[in-house]
Motif scaffolding. Structure first.
Motif, PDB file in Angstrom:
ATOM      1  N   MET A 176      23.594 -18.953  39.103  1.00  0.00           N
ATOM      2  CA  MET A 176      22.155 -18.657  39.014  1.00  0.00           C
ATOM      3  C   MET A 176      21.307 -19.702  39.740  1.00  0.00           C
ATOM      4  O   MET A 176      20.376 -19.368  40.459  1.00  0.00           O
ATOM      5  CB  MET A 176      21.754 -18.569  37.539  1.00  0.00           C
ATOM      6  N   LEU A 181      19.477 -21.021  28.697  1.00  0.00           N
ATOM      7  CA  LEU A 181      19.100 -19.830  27.926  1.00  0.00           C
ATOM      8  C   LEU A 181      19.008 -18.546  28.751  1.00  0.00           C
ATOM      9  O   LEU A 181      18.981 -17.459  28.192  1.00  0.00           O
ATOM     10  CB  LEU A 181      17.760 -20.057  27.213  1.00  0.00           C
ATOM     11  N   LEU A 182      18.937 -18.671  30.079  1.00  0.00           N
ATOM     12  CA  LEU A 182      18.792 -17.458  30.899  1.00  0.00           C
ATOM     13  C   LEU A 182      20.076 -16.631  30.851  1.00  0.00           C
ATOM     14  O   LEU A 182      20.059 -15.443  30.728  1.00  0.00           O
ATOM     15  CB  LEU A 182      18.474 -17.834  32.343  1.00  0.00           C
ATOM     16  N   LEU A 223      15.079  -9.668  28.950  1.00  0.00           N
ATOM     17  CA  LEU A 223      14.420  -9.644  27.637  1.00  0.00           C
ATOM     18  C   LEU A 223      15.139 -10.568  26.649  1.00  0.00           C
ATOM     19  O   LEU A 223      14.492 -11.305  25.895  1.00  0.00           O
ATOM     20  CB  LEU A 223      14.399  -8.211  27.087  1.00  0.00           C
ATOM     21  N   HIS A 232      25.935 -15.899  35.798  1.00  0.00           N
ATOM     22  CA  HIS A 232      25.275 -17.065  35.218  1.00  0.00           C
ATOM     23  C   HIS A 232      25.617 -18.353  35.948  1.00  0.00           C
ATOM     24  O   HIS A 232      24.745 -19.193  36.228  1.00  0.00           O
ATOM     25  CB  HIS A 232      25.631 -17.176  33.740  1.00  0.00           C
ATOM     26  N   TRP A 260       5.966  -4.801  25.493  1.00  0.00           N
ATOM     27  CA  TRP A 260       7.221  -4.580  26.219  1.00  0.00           C
ATOM     28  C   TRP A 260       7.600  -3.106  26.155  1.00  0.00           C
ATOM     29  O   TRP A 260       7.945  -2.492  27.167  1.00  0.00           O
ATOM     30  CB  TRP A 260       8.363  -5.378  25.576  1.00  0.00           C
ATOM     31  N   SER A 291      16.814 -13.234  27.259  1.00  0.00           N
ATOM     32  CA  SER A 291      16.532 -14.640  27.580  1.00  0.00           C
ATOM     33  C   SER A 291      15.204 -15.066  26.968  1.00  0.00           C
ATOM     34  O   SER A 291      15.059 -16.195  26.478  1.00  0.00           O
ATOM     35  CB  SER A 291      16.469 -14.852  29.097  1.00  0.00           C
ATOM     36  N   THR A 292      14.216 -14.175  27.023  1.00  0.00           N
ATOM     37  CA  THR A 292      12.907 -14.503  26.460  1.00  0.00           C
ATOM     38  C   THR A 292      13.007 -14.688  24.948  1.00  0.00           C
ATOM     39  O   THR A 292      12.410 -15.607  24.386  1.00  0.00           O
ATOM     40  CB  THR A 292      11.879 -13.408  26.810  1.00  0.00           C
ATOM     41  N   VAL A 293      13.772 -13.842  24.281  1.00  0.00           N
ATOM     42  CA  VAL A 293      13.914 -13.988  22.828  1.00  0.00           C
ATOM     43  C   VAL A 293      14.634 -15.303  22.492  1.00  0.00           C
ATOM     44  O   VAL A 293      14.254 -16.015  21.565  1.00  0.00           O
ATOM     45  CB  VAL A 293      14.639 -12.772  22.217  1.00  0.00           C
ATOM     46  N   ARG A 294      15.669 -15.655  23.277  1.00  0.00           N
ATOM     47  CA  ARG A 294      16.335 -16.946  23.058  1.00  0.00           C
ATOM     48  C   ARG A 294      15.355 -18.101  23.253  1.00  0.00           C
ATOM     49  O   ARG A 294      15.368 -19.093  22.517  1.00  0.00           O
ATOM     50  CB  ARG A 294      17.525 -17.089  24.021  1.00  0.00           C
ATOM     51  N   LEU A 295      14.471 -17.951  24.224  1.00  0.00           N
ATOM     52  CA  LEU A 295      13.465 -18.985  24.496  1.00  0.00           C
ATOM     53  C   LEU A 295      12.440 -19.049  23.365  1.00  0.00           C
ATOM     54  O   LEU A 295      12.029 -20.139  22.948  1.00  0.00           O
ATOM     55  CB  LEU A 295      12.790 -18.661  25.833  1.00  0.00           C
ATOM     56  N   ILE A 333       7.859  -0.848  29.488  1.00  0.00           N
ATOM     57  CA  ILE A 333       9.185  -0.487  29.989  1.00  0.00           C
ATOM     58  C   ILE A 333       9.482   0.990  29.746  1.00  0.00           C
ATOM     59  O   ILE A 333      10.092   1.658  30.568  1.00  0.00           O
ATOM     60  CB  ILE A 333      10.252  -1.384  29.329  1.00  0.00           C
ATOM     61  N   PRO A 389      20.664 -11.152  31.733  1.00  0.00           N
ATOM     62  CA  PRO A 389      19.437 -11.919  31.561  1.00  0.00           C
ATOM     63  C   PRO A 389      18.190 -11.028  31.605  1.00  0.00           C
ATOM     64  O   PRO A 389      18.217  -9.963  32.186  1.00  0.00           O
ATOM     65  CB  PRO A 389      19.449 -12.894  32.746  1.00  0.00           C
ATOM     66  N   LEU A 413      18.833  -3.959  21.026  1.00  0.00           N
ATOM     67  CA  LEU A 413      18.691  -2.789  21.909  1.00  0.00           C
ATOM     68  C   LEU A 413      19.854  -1.845  21.671  1.00  0.00           C
ATOM     69  O   LEU A 413      21.001  -2.285  21.536  1.00  0.00           O
ATOM     70  CB  LEU A 413      18.700  -3.223  23.384  1.00  0.00           C
ATOM     71  N   THR A 457      11.585 -16.071  37.193  1.00  0.00           N
ATOM     72  CA  THR A 457      12.360 -15.156  36.348  1.00  0.00           C
ATOM     73  C   THR A 457      11.377 -14.503  35.365  1.00  0.00           C
ATOM     74  O   THR A 457      10.186 -14.845  35.346  1.00  0.00           O
ATOM     75  CB  THR A 457      13.466 -15.883  35.548  1.00  0.00           C
ATOM     76  N   MET A 458      11.874 -13.594  34.536  1.00  0.00           N
ATOM     77  CA  MET A 458      10.985 -12.904  33.597  1.00  0.00           C
ATOM     78  C   MET A 458      10.305 -13.864  32.621  1.00  0.00           C
ATOM     79  O   MET A 458       9.226 -13.568  32.103  1.00  0.00           O
ATOM     80  CB  MET A 458      11.764 -11.832  32.830  1.00  0.00           C
ATOM     81  N   ALA A 459      10.912 -15.027  32.369  1.00  0.00           N
ATOM     82  CA  ALA A 459      10.307 -15.990  31.443  1.00  0.00           C
ATOM     83  C   ALA A 459       9.062 -16.642  32.030  1.00  0.00           C
ATOM     84  O   ALA A 459       8.302 -17.297  31.322  1.00  0.00           O
ATOM     85  CB  ALA A 459      11.331 -17.061  31.058  1.00  0.00           C
ATOM     86  N   ASP A 460       8.856 -16.483  33.341  1.00  0.00           N
ATOM     87  CA  ASP A 460       7.669 -17.044  33.983  1.00  0.00           C
ATOM     88  C   ASP A 460       6.531 -16.031  34.068  1.00  0.00           C
ATOM     89  O   ASP A 460       5.506 -16.303  34.701  1.00  0.00           O
ATOM     90  CB  ASP A 460       8.030 -17.518  35.400  1.00  0.00           C
ATOM     91  N   ALA A 487       3.131 -16.909  29.716  1.00  0.00           N
ATOM     92  CA  ALA A 487       4.539 -16.727  30.107  1.00  0.00           C
ATOM     93  C   ALA A 487       5.411 -17.431  29.070  1.00  0.00           C
ATOM     94  O   ALA A 487       5.113 -18.560  28.669  1.00  0.00           O
ATOM     95  CB  ALA A 487       4.783 -17.319  31.489  1.00  0.00           C
ATOM     96  N   PRO A 488       6.498 -16.773  28.628  1.00  0.00           N
ATOM     97  CA  PRO A 488       7.355 -17.370  27.590  1.00  0.00           C
ATOM     98  C   PRO A 488       7.756 -18.817  27.890  1.00  0.00           C
ATOM     99  O   PRO A 488       7.818 -19.644  26.980  1.00  0.00           O
ATOM    100  CB  PRO A 488       8.579 -16.448  27.580  1.00  0.00           C
ATOM    101  N   ALA A 489       8.001 -19.132  29.155  1.00  0.00           N
ATOM    102  CA  ALA A 489       8.420 -20.495  29.518  1.00  0.00           C
ATOM    103  C   ALA A 489       7.379 -21.527  29.102  1.00  0.00           C
ATOM    104  O   ALA A 489       7.722 -22.680  28.837  1.00  0.00           O
ATOM    105  CB  ALA A 489       8.675 -20.582  31.021  1.00  0.00           C
ATOM    106  N   VAL A 515      13.193  -1.670  33.305  1.00  0.00           N
ATOM    107  CA  VAL A 515      12.788  -3.083  33.269  1.00  0.00           C
ATOM    108  C   VAL A 515      12.476  -3.565  34.692  1.00  0.00           C
ATOM    109  O   VAL A 515      11.471  -4.245  34.923  1.00  0.00           O
ATOM    110  CB  VAL A 515      13.885  -3.967  32.631  1.00  0.00           C
ATOM    111  N   LEU A 544      16.483   2.525  22.294  1.00  0.00           N
ATOM    112  CA  LEU A 544      15.896   1.941  21.089  1.00  0.00           C
ATOM    113  C   LEU A 544      15.737   0.436  21.229  1.00  0.00           C
ATOM    114  O   LEU A 544      16.670  -0.267  21.622  1.00  0.00           O
ATOM    115  CB  LEU A 544      16.807   2.248  19.890  1.00  0.00           C
TER     116      LEU A 544
END
Lengths: 326, 326
Positions: free
Chosen positions: A97, B325-326, A125, A94, B132, A127-131, B136, A123, A271, A304-307, B309-311, A283, B266
């Motif tokens: 990063m 958050l990442l 999935l 982190h 997702w 991160s996306t949930v936190r976002l 995945i 980082p 998870l 990143t995945m959030a984009d 995108a989540p962002a 992933v 899971l």
């Protein structure tokens, strides 16, 4: 689309299996530092090449998935390879990063490639949930718990103690801390109050077990200040009962809405993974699919995945998605 | 950015509160069919206008959030208003989704607007988690449970029975079905085996309670074939203990990886909402933010949350997101 894998450890094997199970992904090859003749791939159709052949096979590869470590390998090879390939990496240090992002962004941008870094579940999935939590519930703070699962770094640290033959360390969330996060929005606790550490250790014959236990429990950063338990077991038991690499964790965000903040709104993503490297590999494969699609639309540089819009991780057409999953 | 709200029921109020709590969103106005003079908005700064003024205030509105029902209102007004505004709607009639999508897409595309339909948590966040899972873990099927929470449609159905003064119906997931989904990947059960229905009914004085209970339990589609319980309570109890509009639910996806499919993976996403309309309103507000951003980048036509995108739901800059958050 053709993906290739660089690095054939646990994560490389997980990515190989993911490509094998995805109809739209063809595995162009696995590239390794070791002698390909001495490696038998997991899946019948996989071909293994020496790492030095990578650039000469550039034309056969749409996206290269880097299955190497964050500590020393990725900071060096991700920027270098983003000059030649669209890449996916699972960089997860982190503190470094932003530097990694800038270097990969410059390399990929200059040469017209697209790179997705920090892929995986955290980082990734998580991160996306936190976002999501912060975007939807401005008054929430998302709290993250890791485990129960194997920490490779902590297992290695125990193995370096004199008298230890082998070890496996499990990180386990402390239940009361999880419950507190679910109640209060965020537990505001440091990691050592949210997680405990369970160690299974095979010691050498005649080793001083009390000294080993003390060295583990007082090891700075790794175990000191953590609730740590140490169980001495035989090497056979380690091999038989602790060979798997499970992991998991959860993101818990509890926010408030209402004029008087009177309504609690709880969001939780969890998870439970029997195999961390196989899930993470899956992933990475989905990320490779997205990188190929977005590069095809003209996107270059580092993301990143959030984009990435969720639809771009999927092989489904938009209409199929709307019909089946919306 | 300036958003406006059309429709001032529970969802309109939830969206008003979300805009009030988001520093980057300014509420340009709430438009209603009712007489604005007779409505007091929840928040001090909100202004209420008659619906007929909507088009004349077009220039003040970046995104219009439609807080009207899916049954009859949205199919008509979403395509109409997408000719004049960027819009967000929470259309959730699954069987009519593709028709709605095409009509809104045509209207918004022709006039250079962007429309996001089906916003909320299901469809919405839950759809993304199902996507997702399938992207995945190709060998998984995501299973969805709704509740515990109030179903407005079922409450209304009970109120139409002669002798009923008021009623509130809760949809509750059946625990064994949830456990089965967590174990097996998907429970392969029809909705009536996954959910039970709990009804709180205030009857008129002297009404035949046995007949009312029977009419509820045998009502086709709504209650027949469901495990249904009926509790008769006073109107006061309904008002005092059942005035809130909680809801929630979960998506559970259990897949397999490994050469012999030996590893269970899971994924679970869960919401527990004290106020369904306030949470849904907060999602609509985040969608309005995304629509404004994407329209600014030149995107037009119709999309769903899976195309974002989540962002882009977040007010954070990409660098802030990566740092925090990442």
């Amino acid at each position: 689309m053709n993906i290739a894998i660089l690095g054939y450890g646990n994560l490389g094997q997980g990515t190989e299996l993911a490509a094998y199970n995805s109809r739209d992904l063809h595995l162009a090859g696995i590239f390794t530092r070791r002698d390909p003749a001495r490696i038998k791939p997991l899946t019948k159709t996989a071909r293994i090449f020496p790492e030095k052949d990578l650039l000469s096979r550039k034309e056969e590869i749409d996206v290269l998935v880097l299955c190497r470590g964050s500590a020393t390998d990725l900071p060096e090879i991700s920027p270098m390879l983003a000059r030649h390939f669209n890449i996916v990496d699972s960089f997860d240090t982190h503190a470094a990063m932003e530097t990694h992002f800038s270097q990969v962004d410059a390399a990929a941008g200059e040469t017209g490639h697209l790179a997705l870094i920090g892929a995986g579940w955290d980082p990734g999935l998580f991160s996306t949930v936190r976002l999501w939590a912060e975007s939807i519930l401005p008054k929430s703070t998302a709290d993250t718990f890791w485990g129960p699962g194997v920490s490779q770094g902590h297992s290695d640290a125990i193995r370096r103690i004199p008298g230890v033959k082998d070890a496996r360390q499990y990180t386990v969330p402390i239940e009361e801390a999880v419950a507190s996060a679910e109640r209060s929005g965020h537990s505001v606790l440091p990691p050592q109050s949210k997680h405990r550490r369970e160690c299974f250790v095979a010691a050498e014959k005649g080793a001083d077990l009390a000294r080993i236990e003390k060295e583990i429990k007082t090891m700075p950063h790794y175990f000191a200040n953590y609730r740590t338990s140490v169980h001495f077991v035989s090497e056979d038991t380690l091999r038989q009962k602790h060979a798997a690499i499970p992991h998991g964790g959860c993101v818990i965000a509890a926010g408030q809405t209402g004029l008087q903040n009177q309504h609690r709104q709880l969001m939780e993503f969890r998870l439970k993974l029997d195999s961390n490297p196989e899930f993470t590999g899956a992933v990475l494969a989905a990320c490779a699919r997205a990188v190929h699609t977005l590069h095809g639309r003209g996107q270059v540089g580092c993301i990143t995945m959030a984009d990435v819009a969720p639809a771009d991780f999927s092989p489904l057409s938009p209409a199929d998605f709307r019909r089946r999953l919306l």
